[in-house]
Structure formats: C-alpha cells, structure tokens
Write a protein that holds these residues in place. Structure first.
Motif, mmCIF file in Angstrom:
data_model
loop_
_atom_site.group_PDB
_atom_site.id
_atom_site.type_symbol
_atom_site.label_atom_id
_atom_site.label_comp_id
_atom_site.label_asym_id
_atom_site.label_seq_id
_atom_site.Cartn_x
_atom_site.Cartn_y
_atom_site.Cartn_z
ATOM 1 N N SER A 181 3.833 5.327 5.022
ATOM 2 C CA SER A 181 4.041 4.385 4.404
ATOM 3 C C SER A 181 4.758 4.043 3.912
ATOM 4 O O SER A 181 5.496 2.927 3.226
ATOM 5 N N ASP A 182 5.582 5.379 3.365
ATOM 6 C CA ASP A 182 6.677 5.350 2.755
ATOM 7 C C ASP A 182 7.452 6.810 2.445
ATOM 8 O O ASP A 182 6.710 7.894 2.558
ATOM 9 N N ALA A 193 1.324 -0.872 0.077
ATOM 10 C CA ALA A 193 0.021 0.425 0.138
ATOM 11 C C ALA A 193 0.989 1.189 0.016
ATOM 12 O O ALA A 193 2.131 1.036 0.745
ATOM 13 N N GLY A 194 0.313 2.567 -0.359
ATOM 14 C CA GLY A 194 1.575 2.986 -0.958
ATOM 15 C C GLY A 194 1.837 3.422 -1.807
ATOM 16 O O GLY A 194 3.368 3.428 -1.367
ATOM 17 N N SER A 212 4.204 9.680 1.158
ATOM 18 C CA SER A 212 3.636 9.272 1.560
ATOM 19 C C SER A 212 2.839 8.580 2.723
ATOM 20 O O SER A 212 3.329 8.311 3.912
ATOM 21 N N TYR A 217 0.042 11.071 -1.318
ATOM 22 C CA TYR A 217 1.560 11.394 -1.227
ATOM 23 C C TYR A 217 1.662 12.807 -1.219
ATOM 24 O O TYR A 217 0.740 13.677 -2.102
ATOM 25 N N THR A 277 -4.218 6.441 1.066
ATOM 26 C CA THR A 277 -3.761 7.300 0.902
ATOM 27 C C THR A 277 -3.121 8.542 -0.040
ATOM 28 O O THR A 277 -3.807 8.886 -0.829
ATOM 29 N N LYS A 281 4.133 4.832 -4.165
ATOM 30 C CA LYS A 281 4.988 6.045 -4.717
ATOM 31 C C LYS A 281 5.036 5.877 -6.448
ATOM 32 O O LYS A 281 4.941 4.351 -7.080
ATOM 33 N N TYR A 314 -0.187 5.764 4.471
ATOM 34 C CA TYR A 314 -2.057 5.232 4.509
ATOM 35 C C TYR A 314 -2.440 4.699 5.554
ATOM 36 O O TYR A 314 -2.385 4.752 6.108
#
Lengths: 114, 112
Positions: B55-56, A98-99, B48, B33, B31, A101, B50
């Motif tokens: 999450s990233d 998930a998430g 980002s 970003y 989500t 990019k 979630y």
C-alpha cells in the motif's frame, strides 16, 4: 526534510515535576497525532493520541495539547515518575488512504531524577 | 491480548549475506508496516501492506523486499547486507478505521 520536528532532544526532570515535549508539523493533510513511549530494546508503545477536532486530550498523567492553526502539538507528563524515563516520539499520519504510514519526530529522551 | 509477534529477536549476519525477518500481526488487523530504527534515531517507514497488497513504500533500499502472505504474516527480505543495515526493525499492525498502531518488540539485526 523532517516533516515532524520534535524538541527538546533530551529532558531531565525531577520526580513530581512536569515534562513538556513539543512537536511541529508541515503537512496539513495530517489528521492523526499519536505519542509513543519507547524503552531501550523495546518497540514503541502508543501512549495517547489526538485528532485535529479537539484542542486537548487527557489520559491520567498524560495530556496532549493541539494547536491546529500553529500546526503544533505537545505532550505534558504531570507528576513525572522515574518509571517514565524513556524516549518519547510524537508522530503524525493521514487517514486519506488505507495503509497510512506514521511519520515520527526525532524523539525526546526523558530522564526523571528520583 | 495478542500482540504483534516478530522473529527472530536478534540476528547476526555477515556483510553480503541475506536476512529474513518475520512478522505476525494482531489477528483481524488489515495493515502491516515495517520500520527501521537506527541507534538513537526515530523509526523510519520502509513499507506497508493492506490486505496483502503493498500500500505504501518509504525509504526502503532496492536490496530489500517484503511481502504479506495469505495468513497475513509478513516477511522482510534483506539481501547483500551492508554494515549500515544494522538496526532495529519493527513491524506494526493496525485496523483501518481503528486507532493506533501496535508495534512488535522488534528484530535487532547486526551486520558484521
């Protein structure tokens, strides 16, 4: 190191002509390949997208061709119109988590001459 | 249809000041970003979230931080601003299992 390479950087095409933009990627985990259209001062807008299980997808005047073995995909704009003048970005992402990019290509500025 | 809302649209700050950018994702998107786009550049992923959890993380400077709140809106906080931070900052949202991100119209940050 750019994971998604896009060419050409700019393109001039006559009204009614075909615009062709190419992208190549490195990461074999990528499984979603969208194209975005961006006008100056605006956010990117999703144009069309493809997944590796199909080799071609067509929506109106826009067609994506996908070559999984070559790790390449391209956008064809048929019957180009002056209103298509914009910057086009290819992108790629992986749905592993998930998430996920987006990794963008460098962009192609398209100018359609009336 | 509801889109991704970003505010403010334009922001002018001086060097070493702080800026806060806000993003309201499409309802039910899980989500969010953040991307930074310099002049003539492609958008670069920053961070980002979630379901309100980070999450990233991409090429986000340590001077920047972000969070997602209980109502799903997100804020990007930028401190000790530098001239090189001048860019368009986009927020996007998506729904897991769906297709496509929806980008907001961006915040143009100018650091003078």
């Amino acid at each position: 190191q750019q994971q998604v390479k896009q060419s050409p950087q700019s393109l001039i095409v006559q009204k009614g002509g075909i615009s062709i933009i190419n992208c190549a990627y490195e990461n074999t985990a990528f499984d979603y390949f969208p194209w975005y259209q961006q006008f100056p001062g605006k956010g990117p807008a999703l144009l069309i997208a493809i997944r590796p299980d199909v080799s071609e997808k067509k929506e109106g005047r826009f067609t994506i061709s996908f070559n999984k073995s070559a790790k390449q995909f391209s956008l064809h704009i048929m019957d180009s119109q002056p209103g298509d003048s914009a910057t086009y970005f290819c992108a790629a992402s992986s749905n592993e988590a998930a998430g996920n990019k987006l990794t963008f290509g460098g962009g192609t500025r398209v100018l359609v001459k009336p | 249809a509801a889109g991704v809302i970003q505010s403010p649209r334009h922001l002018i700050k001086e060097k070493r000041e702080t800026a806060t950018l806000k993003c309201y994702p499409i309802p039910r998107h899980d989500t969010v970003y953040w991307y930074q786009q310099g002049p003539g550049q492609d958008p670069q992923f920053l961070i980002s979230f979630y379901e309100k959890m980070q999450s990233d993380k991409g090429s986000i400077p340590d001077r920047f931080s972000a969070q997602q709140f209980s109502d799903y809106h997100s804020e990007l906080n930028m401190s000790s601003l530098e001239l090189g931070d001048s860019a368009l900052y986009f927020c996007a949202s998506s729904l897991t299992g769906g297709e496509g991100y929806t980008f907001g119209s961006g915040t143009r940050l100018t650091v003078v």
